[in-house]
Scaffold this active site. Sequence first.
Site, short mmCIF file in Angstrom:
data_model
loop_
_atom_site.label_atom_id
_atom_site.label_comp_id
_atom_site.label_asym_id
_atom_site.label_seq_id
_atom_site.Cartn_x
_atom_site.Cartn_y
_atom_site.Cartn_z
N PRO A 1 0.83 -1.22 0.00
CG PRO A 1 -0.37 -1.31 2.00
CD PRO A 1 0.69 -2.01 1.22
CD GLU A 2 3.76 3.56 -3.68
OE1 GLU A 2 4.13 4.68 -3.27
OE2 GLU A 2 4.28 2.98 -4.63
CG HIS B 1 -2.69 -14.77 7.58
ND1 HIS B 1 -1.62 -15.26 8.31
CD2 HIS B 1 -2.79 -15.56 6.49
CE1 HIS B 1 -1.08 -16.30 7.65
NE2 HIS B 1 -1.79 -16.49 6.55
NE ARG C 1 5.65 -10.76 2.36
CZ ARG C 1 6.40 -10.15 1.45
NH1 ARG C 1 5.82 -9.54 0.43
NH2 ARG C 1 7.70 -10.16 1.54
CE LYS D 1 18.51 14.73 0.58
NZ LYS D 1 19.25 13.79 1.39
#
Length: 280
Positions: free
Chosen positions: A2-3, A93, A112, A155
């Site tokens: 998921p983002e 789960h 997981r 950077k």
Amino acid sequence: MPELPEVETVCRGLAMRMVGKRLTKVEQRRPDLRFPLPTDFAARLTGRRVLAIRRRAKYMLIELDDGQVILGHLGMSGRMLVTDMRPAQLETHDHLVFDLEDGACVRFNDARRFGMMDLVLSTELDQHKLLRDLGPEPLGNDFNGPTLAAALKGKKTPIKSAILDQKVVVGIGNIYASEALFRAGLSPKRLAATIQGDRAERLAAAIKQVLIEAIAAGGSSLRDYVQADGELGYFQHQWKVYDREGLACPGCDCDLARTGGIRRLAQAGRSTFYCSRRQR
Ligand SMILES: [Zn+2]
């Protein structure tokens, strides 16, 4: 995985069902997720009313009426399942089960177990070890061209890697990094330090735009479509470059046989997709 837009959609979906409701029963079915669950987790939640649900980076923050906040993360495979009542049989789960006073049931399912949940006092939330070093929210007022330019100054990494850095901006995963750079017309290989001025304005705007569009798609999914198992937060995306290697670029009117279309590049072990004509 998921983002940010998925997590935002999960938070909105949970808020629709949980805010204002009391947790009448909380069942904890194992001692740990990614980390051990807090001591007496279920007992400390039972009887509490949910005041608000919001997101910080990819964390879910569920505020309770006693000043505590559930800090949750979906990890790689975590799912929030919301049903009108508790299912007759729980899934293997389903690690946490929250029963609400109106009979609805919310389950945290994570095959997981890279997900996590903690219980934190709202007054100490900003100092929590998972939150205290986070950079600005991409959709907040603290994130814009000048603040992005300042964060990137000096950077020496490629810009693609820099915007994945949670100290620069939070919640930009691999997919949105490619999509935002495409929209901003910036090469993923460009040195981060060179993203100043107008380039920083374009990139900050593109990051906001791709996230806003995805969150809007997630919002539609909540209104129009409820999955049979009650799962929140997964919806169809239309990527412009991500996972489109060799396909025609949607930004150029180019001859595919000559240009080869969208290219793929490995950067820090992750795939980046881009158009070498449009992105400089
Ligand atoms: Zn192109």
